[in-house]
Design a protein around this motif. Structure first.
Motif, PDB file in Angstrom:
ATOM      1  N   LEU A  17       0.788  -1.175   0.069  1.00 38.44           N
ATOM      2  CA  LEU A  17      -0.430  -0.052  -0.024  1.00 38.44           C
ATOM      3  C   LEU A  17       0.863   1.499   0.121  1.00 38.44           C
ATOM      4  O   LEU A  17       2.321   1.122   0.594  1.00 38.44           O
ATOM      5  N   TYR A  19       0.598   5.440  -1.292  1.00 30.54           N
ATOM      6  CA  TYR A  19      -0.617   6.633  -0.655  1.00 30.54           C
ATOM      7  C   TYR A  19       0.433   8.142  -2.116  1.00 30.54           C
ATOM      8  O   TYR A  19       1.512   8.636  -2.486  1.00 30.54           O
ATOM      9  N   ALA A  25      -4.577   6.198  -2.375  1.00 28.77           N
ATOM     10  CA  ALA A  25      -4.766   4.916  -1.897  1.00 28.77           C
ATOM     11  C   ALA A  25      -4.212   4.048  -3.264  1.00 28.77           C
ATOM     12  O   ALA A  25      -4.352   4.177  -3.944  1.00 28.77           O
ATOM     13  N   THR A  27      -2.748   0.104  -3.894  1.00 27.29           N
ATOM     14  CA  THR A  27      -2.029  -0.977  -4.184  1.00 27.29           C
ATOM     15  C   THR A  27      -2.174  -1.988  -4.680  1.00 27.29           C
ATOM     16  O   THR A  27      -2.482  -1.931  -5.916  1.00 27.29           O
ATOM     17  N   ARG A  55      -7.609   3.633  -4.758  1.00 29.71           N
ATOM     18  CA  ARG A  55      -9.141   4.231  -3.607  1.00 29.71           C
ATOM     19  C   ARG A  55      -9.159   3.192  -2.668  1.00 29.71           C
ATOM     20  O   ARG A  55      -8.810   2.338  -1.851  1.00 29.71           O
ATOM     21  N   GLN A  56     -10.287   3.077  -2.363  1.00 26.76           N
ATOM     22  CA  GLN A  56     -10.797   2.452  -0.958  1.00 26.76           C
ATOM     23  C   GLN A  56     -10.991   1.356  -0.674  1.00 26.76           C
ATOM     24  O   GLN A  56     -10.242   0.027  -0.165  1.00 26.76           O
ATOM     25  N   GLU A  59      -7.098  -0.041   0.272  1.00 26.50           N
ATOM     26  CA  GLU A  59      -7.313   0.082   1.390  1.00 26.50           C
ATOM     27  C   GLU A  59      -7.737  -1.121   1.507  1.00 26.50           C
ATOM     28  O   GLU A  59      -6.723  -1.745   2.854  1.00 26.50           O
ATOM     29  N   ALA A  62      -5.107  -3.784   1.419  1.00 22.84           N
ATOM     30  CA  ALA A  62      -3.724  -4.371   2.071  1.00 22.84           C
ATOM     31  C   ALA A  62      -4.393  -4.508   4.019  1.00 22.84           C
ATOM     32  O   ALA A  62      -3.353  -4.823   3.854  1.00 22.84           O
ATOM     33  N   ASN A  63      -5.157  -4.394   3.853  1.00 23.63           N
ATOM     34  CA  ASN A  63      -5.585  -4.831   5.579  1.00 23.63           C
ATOM     35  C   ASN A  63      -6.398  -5.892   5.465  1.00 23.63           C
ATOM     36  O   ASN A  63      -5.664  -6.602   6.542  1.00 23.63           O
ATOM     37  N   GLN A 110      -4.140  -6.089   9.461  1.00 24.20           N
ATOM     38  CA  GLN A 110      -3.571  -5.552  10.445  1.00 24.20           C
ATOM     39  C   GLN A 110      -3.888  -6.617  12.306  1.00 24.20           C
ATOM     40  O   GLN A 110      -3.343  -5.414  12.909  1.00 24.20           O
TER      41      GLN A 110
END
Length: 142
Positions: A17, A19, A25, A27, A55-56, A59, A62-63, A110
């Motif tokens: 990820l 920015y 964002a 990835t 974008r969303q 994220e 990545a999470n 995470q």
């Protein structure tokens, strides 16, 4: 004209990820997609497809994604190029994802307290490991 790509495969490593300077964002990950045939030695081969997500969705990938996870990606193929320090033109072909579907249940990268649906306390009604579901005919809507 049509530029559409759909593939299912496994991540070869954890997503990266980043920015942009404007805070958007992005990835990147590589998807290993099996070929539908075997080599002359009888071994399965795979293609390694670079994927970019914005974008969303970037994220979320990545999470919640990690090396080895099975995903479906839908998007378009994009080719970009640049000149390296030796003056040679380098071409990069990648899939720009419009849609990424997580095909396996997994923990967040995470925190192990969150699942893909946001609640670790709920049981997954579809986690029957392929066993037949016991439903009476009276419960079916047709």
């Amino acid at each position: 004209m049509l530029n559409r790509w759909v593939g299912i495969g496994r991540l070869t490593r954890d997503p990266e990820l980043q920015y942009t300077p404007n805070g958007i964002a992005v990835t990147k990950f590589t998807l290993a997609v099996d070929r539908p045939f075997t080599s002359q030695n009888g071994e399965r081969e795979a293609d390694f497809i670079p994927v970019v997500v914005w974008r969303q969705a970037a994220e979320a990938c990545a999470n919640y994604l990690a090396k080895g996870r099975l995903v479906a990606v839908e998007g378009r193929i994009q080719v970009r190029n640049y000149e390296n320090s030796e003056g040679k033109r380098i071409y990069i072909t990648e899939v720009i994802a419009d849609n990424v579907r997580f095909l396996e249940h997994g923990e967040s990268r995470q925190s192990s307290n969150h699942s893909n649906n946001g609640s670790a306390n709920e049981s997954d009604p579809f986690s029957d490991d392929g066993k037949p579901i016991d439903i009476s005919d009276d419960d079916l809507p047709f």
